[in-house]
Motif scaffolding. Structure first.
Motif, PDB file in Angstrom:
ATOM      1  N   PRO A  93       0.805  -1.232   0.000  1.00 51.09           N
ATOM      2  CA  PRO A  93       0.000   0.000   0.000  1.00 51.09           C
ATOM      3  C   PRO A  93       0.835   1.279   0.000  1.00 51.09           C
ATOM      4  O   PRO A  93       1.970   1.299   0.460  1.00 51.09           O
ATOM      5  CB  PRO A  93      -0.810  -0.117   1.284  1.00 51.09           C
ATOM      6  CG  PRO A  93      -0.161  -1.178   2.095  1.00 51.09           C
ATOM      7  CD  PRO A  93       0.558  -2.088   1.154  1.00 51.09           C
ATOM      8  N   CYS A  94       0.252   2.356  -0.513  1.00 45.75           N
ATOM      9  CA  CYS A  94       0.875   3.675  -0.442  1.00 45.75           C
ATOM     10  C   CYS A  94       0.739   4.210   0.984  1.00 45.75           C
ATOM     11  O   CYS A  94      -0.046   3.683   1.769  1.00 45.75           O
ATOM     12  CB  CYS A  94       0.244   4.630  -1.460  1.00 45.75           C
ATOM     13  SG  CYS A  94      -1.363   5.293  -0.970  1.00 45.75           S
ATOM     14  N   PRO A  95       1.499   5.263   1.354  1.00 49.28           N
ATOM     15  CA  PRO A  95       1.468   5.705   2.757  1.00 49.28           C
ATOM     16  C   PRO A  95       0.371   6.742   3.069  1.00 49.28           C
ATOM     17  O   PRO A  95       0.270   7.165   4.211  1.00 49.28           O
ATOM     18  CB  PRO A  95       2.852   6.353   2.924  1.00 49.28           C
ATOM     19  CG  PRO A  95       3.205   6.859   1.571  1.00 49.28           C
ATOM     20  CD  PRO A  95       2.552   5.944   0.585  1.00 49.28           C
ATOM     21  N   PHE A  98      -5.282   9.590   2.974  1.00 43.18           N
ATOM     22  CA  PHE A  98      -6.488   9.864   2.182  1.00 43.18           C
ATOM     23  C   PHE A  98      -6.728   8.834   1.082  1.00 43.18           C
ATOM     24  O   PHE A  98      -7.710   8.938   0.354  1.00 43.18           O
ATOM     25  CB  PHE A  98      -6.436  11.276   1.579  1.00 43.18           C
ATOM     26  CG  PHE A  98      -5.207  11.522   0.738  1.00 43.18           C
ATOM     27  CD1 PHE A  98      -5.196  11.142  -0.606  1.00 43.18           C
ATOM     28  CD2 PHE A  98      -4.063  12.107   1.278  1.00 43.18           C
ATOM     29  CE1 PHE A  98      -4.072  11.346  -1.379  1.00 43.18           C
ATOM     30  CE2 PHE A  98      -2.931  12.314   0.506  1.00 43.18           C
ATOM     31  CZ  PHE A  98      -2.930  11.924  -0.820  1.00 43.18           C
ATOM     32  N   CYS A  99      -5.834   7.851   0.940  1.00 40.33           N
ATOM     33  CA  CYS A  99      -6.056   6.831  -0.101  1.00 40.33           C
ATOM     34  C   CYS A  99      -6.968   5.745   0.481  1.00 40.33           C
ATOM     35  O   CYS A  99      -6.519   4.842   1.185  1.00 40.33           O
ATOM     36  CB  CYS A  99      -4.743   6.222  -0.588  1.00 40.33           C
ATOM     37  SG  CYS A  99      -5.012   5.026  -1.924  1.00 40.33           S
ATOM     38  N   ARG A 100      -8.251   5.852   0.182  1.00 38.37           N
ATOM     39  CA  ARG A 100      -9.204   4.916   0.784  1.00 38.37           C
ATOM     40  C   ARG A 100      -8.963   3.476   0.347  1.00 38.37           C
ATOM     41  O   ARG A 100      -9.076   2.570   1.189  1.00 38.37           O
ATOM     42  CB  ARG A 100     -10.640   5.368   0.517  1.00 38.37           C
ATOM     43  CG  ARG A 100     -10.929   6.649   1.320  1.00 38.37           C
ATOM     44  CD  ARG A 100     -12.310   7.184   1.088  1.00 38.37           C
ATOM     45  NE  ARG A 100     -13.327   6.256   1.560  1.00 38.37           N
ATOM     46  CZ  ARG A 100     -14.625   6.427   1.335  1.00 38.37           C
ATOM     47  NH1 ARG A 100     -15.045   7.462   0.642  1.00 38.37           N
ATOM     48  NH2 ARG A 100     -15.502   5.563   1.807  1.00 38.37           N
ATOM     49  N   PRO A 101      -8.651   3.208  -0.928  1.00 36.00           N
ATOM     50  CA  PRO A 101      -8.367   1.807  -1.285  1.00 36.00           C
ATOM     51  C   PRO A 101      -7.247   1.202  -0.431  1.00 36.00           C
ATOM     52  O   PRO A 101      -7.420   0.127   0.146  1.00 36.00           O
ATOM     53  CB  PRO A 101      -7.951   1.899  -2.759  1.00 36.00           C
ATOM     54  CG  PRO A 101      -8.618   3.124  -3.270  1.00 36.00           C
ATOM     55  CD  PRO A 101      -8.664   4.079  -2.111  1.00 36.00           C
ATOM     56  N   CYS A 102      -6.106   1.905  -0.321  1.00 31.49           N
ATOM     57  CA  CYS A 102      -4.990   1.339   0.443  1.00 31.49           C
ATOM     58  C   CYS A 102      -5.340   1.213   1.919  1.00 31.49           C
ATOM     59  O   CYS A 102      -4.973   0.220   2.555  1.00 31.49           O
ATOM     60  CB  CYS A 102      -3.728   2.191   0.276  1.00 31.49           C
ATOM     61  SG  CYS A 102      -2.948   1.948  -1.334  1.00 31.49           S
ATOM     62  N   ARG A 103      -6.057   2.184   2.465  1.00 38.33           N
ATOM     63  CA  ARG A 103      -6.407   2.113   3.880  1.00 38.33           C
ATOM     64  C   ARG A 103      -7.444   1.021   4.147  1.00 38.33           C
ATOM     65  O   ARG A 103      -7.643   0.592   5.270  1.00 38.33           O
ATOM     66  CB  ARG A 103      -6.913   3.475   4.393  1.00 38.33           C
ATOM     67  CG  ARG A 103      -5.890   4.618   4.265  1.00 38.33           C
ATOM     68  CD  ARG A 103      -4.665   4.495   5.180  1.00 38.33           C
ATOM     69  NE  ARG A 103      -3.671   3.496   4.839  1.00 38.33           N
ATOM     70  CZ  ARG A 103      -2.748   3.595   3.851  1.00 38.33           C
ATOM     71  NH1 ARG A 103      -2.711   4.657   3.077  1.00 38.33           N
ATOM     72  NH2 ARG A 103      -1.888   2.640   3.642  1.00 38.33           N
ATOM     73  N   PHE A 109      -6.490  -1.188  -5.934  1.00 37.41           N
ATOM     74  CA  PHE A 109      -7.252  -0.043  -6.443  1.00 37.41           C
ATOM     75  C   PHE A 109      -6.596   1.287  -6.046  1.00 37.41           C
ATOM     76  O   PHE A 109      -7.245   2.336  -6.106  1.00 37.41           O
ATOM     77  CB  PHE A 109      -8.686  -0.077  -5.895  1.00 37.41           C
ATOM     78  CG  PHE A 109      -9.548  -1.151  -6.500  1.00 37.41           C
ATOM     79  CD1 PHE A 109     -10.174  -0.969  -7.718  1.00 37.41           C
ATOM     80  CD2 PHE A 109      -9.730  -2.361  -5.841  1.00 37.41           C
ATOM     81  CE1 PHE A 109     -10.974  -1.957  -8.279  1.00 37.41           C
ATOM     82  CE2 PHE A 109     -10.524  -3.362  -6.394  1.00 37.41           C
ATOM     83  CZ  PHE A 109     -11.147  -3.160  -7.610  1.00 37.41           C
ATOM     84  N   CYS A 110      -5.345   1.272  -5.571  1.00 38.14           N
ATOM     85  CA  CYS A 110      -4.678   2.484  -5.073  1.00 38.14           C
ATOM     86  C   CYS A 110      -4.932   3.679  -5.988  1.00 38.14           C
ATOM     87  O   CYS A 110      -4.750   3.600  -7.204  1.00 38.14           O
ATOM     88  CB  CYS A 110      -3.169   2.268  -4.956  1.00 38.14           C
ATOM     89  SG  CYS A 110      -2.269   3.749  -4.440  1.00 38.14           S
ATOM     90  N   SER A 111      -5.346   4.804  -5.377  1.00 37.22           N
ATOM     91  CA  SER A 111      -5.721   5.958  -6.196  1.00 37.22           C
ATOM     92  C   SER A 111      -4.599   6.971  -6.317  1.00 37.22           C
ATOM     93  O   SER A 111      -4.724   7.932  -7.062  1.00 37.22           O
ATOM     94  CB  SER A 111      -6.973   6.620  -5.608  1.00 37.22           C
ATOM     95  OG  SER A 111      -6.701   7.035  -4.283  1.00 37.22           O
ATOM     96  N   THR A 112      -3.483   6.789  -5.590  1.00 34.57           N
ATOM     97  CA  THR A 112      -2.428   7.807  -5.642  1.00 34.57           C
ATOM     98  C   THR A 112      -1.267   7.404  -6.556  1.00 34.57           C
ATOM     99  O   THR A 112      -0.502   8.257  -6.991  1.00 34.57           O
ATOM    100  CB  THR A 112      -1.825   8.055  -4.249  1.00 34.57           C
ATOM    101  OG1 THR A 112      -1.062   6.900  -3.862  1.00 34.57           O
ATOM    102  CG2 THR A 112      -2.912   8.328  -3.210  1.00 34.57           C
ATOM    103  N   GLY A 113      -1.112   6.131  -6.825  1.00 34.33           N
ATOM    104  CA  GLY A 113       0.025   5.670  -7.627  1.00 34.33           C
ATOM    105  C   GLY A 113       1.316   5.556  -6.829  1.00 34.33           C
ATOM    106  O   GLY A 113       2.350   5.181  -7.376  1.00 34.33           O
TER     107      GLY A 113
END
Ligand SMILES: [Zn+2]
Ligand SMILES: [Zn+2]
Length: 335
Positions: A93-95, A98-103, A109-113
């Motif tokens: 996951p990204c850190p 605000f990235c709801r998919p990763c959290r 589905f990570c939205s930040t890349g």
């Protein structure tokens, strides 16, 4: 330990000596890598099209499709023990809060890349003798799948697609009985996709370049799919053979044939482009279905895989090696 690494700056690929990873956290697991699959992503990294070393490193150990044996577990590891077979996941996951998919634990589905991917982006991969990672990223594999479990990661591509297709097809209140699927391409992703579609109940055709007879056509037919060559049948002629095409599963990468077949997609149909990567897909479904595929077609699954030693890395990564799915044998399991 030995590892296969790319150095994007120097544009080199080498079998290198690498520091052995140690357990750092109480939930870490130390793995002896048994087999690592080679795919188009690895070949693109080896052609320096992408692939990012971890911060502070000049090289990236590649490899993301794997099968490993647990060697050692940290004091708080509850789900695994030494000797277990596992397929580790690829994406981390990204850190960002605000990235709801990763959290939500859905980094596919990570939205930040800003996710990391082992062997691809900012984290070393699996073409190494030893690997350490958290127990949360391990998928336990039953012993009966020892010879084919390296196919779990590529099969997750089909599993993820089928999960989405199921959601979309629920909009048809009359159900999806007798639905017809066309798989584009007869490489490992295509053939594994065809098996998954057949198990899910689709009448399945494989549409690929080379005219039959050939090895891939034989394997497609051995699992119960019908094989049609794009050299002998245009997209329109494909539609005439199949009838209403309810589902297209593209496994050829972005290509012209994809767009040709898109134009003959049937009424209410779904078109799946697998070329868009989504790497942490439903592993549990893949392991469950691989067990089923292995029961139905043990010879077919076995013949998908061709084994190579680590030293063959150059011919494997430049695409000159034979076979449908190439796998590097890293180590034999301790017995
Ligand atoms: Zn891959
Ligand atoms: Zn994210």
């Amino acid at each position: 330990m030995r590892a296969i690494a790319v150095n994007p700056e120097r544009r080199s690929i080498d079998l290198v000596e690498h520091d052995e990873p140690e357990l750092a956290e109480a939930t870490d697991v130390r793995l002896r890598m048994l087999e690592v699959g080679v795919c188009g992503t690895d070949r693109e990294i080896a052609a320096f099209e992408y692939g990012d070393p971890p911060p502070g490193s000049d090289h990236l150990v590649i490899g993301h499709e794997s099968l490993a044996e647990v060697l050692e577990v940290g004091s708080r590891v509850t789900s695994l023990q030494p000797g277990n077979l596992v397929v580790p996941m690829v994406r981390r996951p990204c850190p960002h809060d605000f990235c709801r998919p990763c959290r939500s634990g859905r980094q596919d589905f990570c939205s930040t890349g800003d996710f990391r991917e082992r062997g691809i982006k900012h984290q070393h991969g699996y073409m190494a003798e030893l690997v350490v990672d958290d127990q949360d990223y391990m998928n336990l594999v039953p012993e009966v799948l020892r010879n084919v479990a390296v196919l779990v990661e590529p099969l997750t591509i089909a599993e993820k697609a089928l999960e989405q297709v199921e959601h979309i097809q629920r909009r048809l209140p009359w159900g999806t009985e007798n639905h017809r699927a066309v798989v584009l391409g007869a490489g490992p992703v295509g053939l594994l996709g065809a098996m998954a579609l057949i198990v899910a109940g689709f009448d399945t055709w494989v549409y690929s370049r080379s005219p039959a007879p050939n090895d891939k056509a034989d394997l497609a037919e051995a699992v119960g799919a019908r094989y049609i060559s794009s050299e002998t049948h245009s997209a329109d002629e494909l539609r005439e053979e199949v009838g209403n095409i309810d589902l297209v599963y593209e496994a050829v990468g972005a290509s012209e044939v994809g767009f040709d077949v898109l134009s003959v997609l049937g009424t209410n149909g779904v078109f799946v482009f697998t070329g868009v990567p989504g790497r942490k897909a439903p592993f549990e479904a893949a392991i469950r279905h691989l067990t089923e595929h292995n029961r139905r077609w043990p010879d077919v699954l076995g013949s998908l895989v061709t084994h190579y030693p680590m030293e063959a890395y150059e011919e494997l990564l430049t695409g000159r090696a034979g076979g449908i799915k190439q796998v590097i044998d890293i180590a034999a399991p301790a017995s």
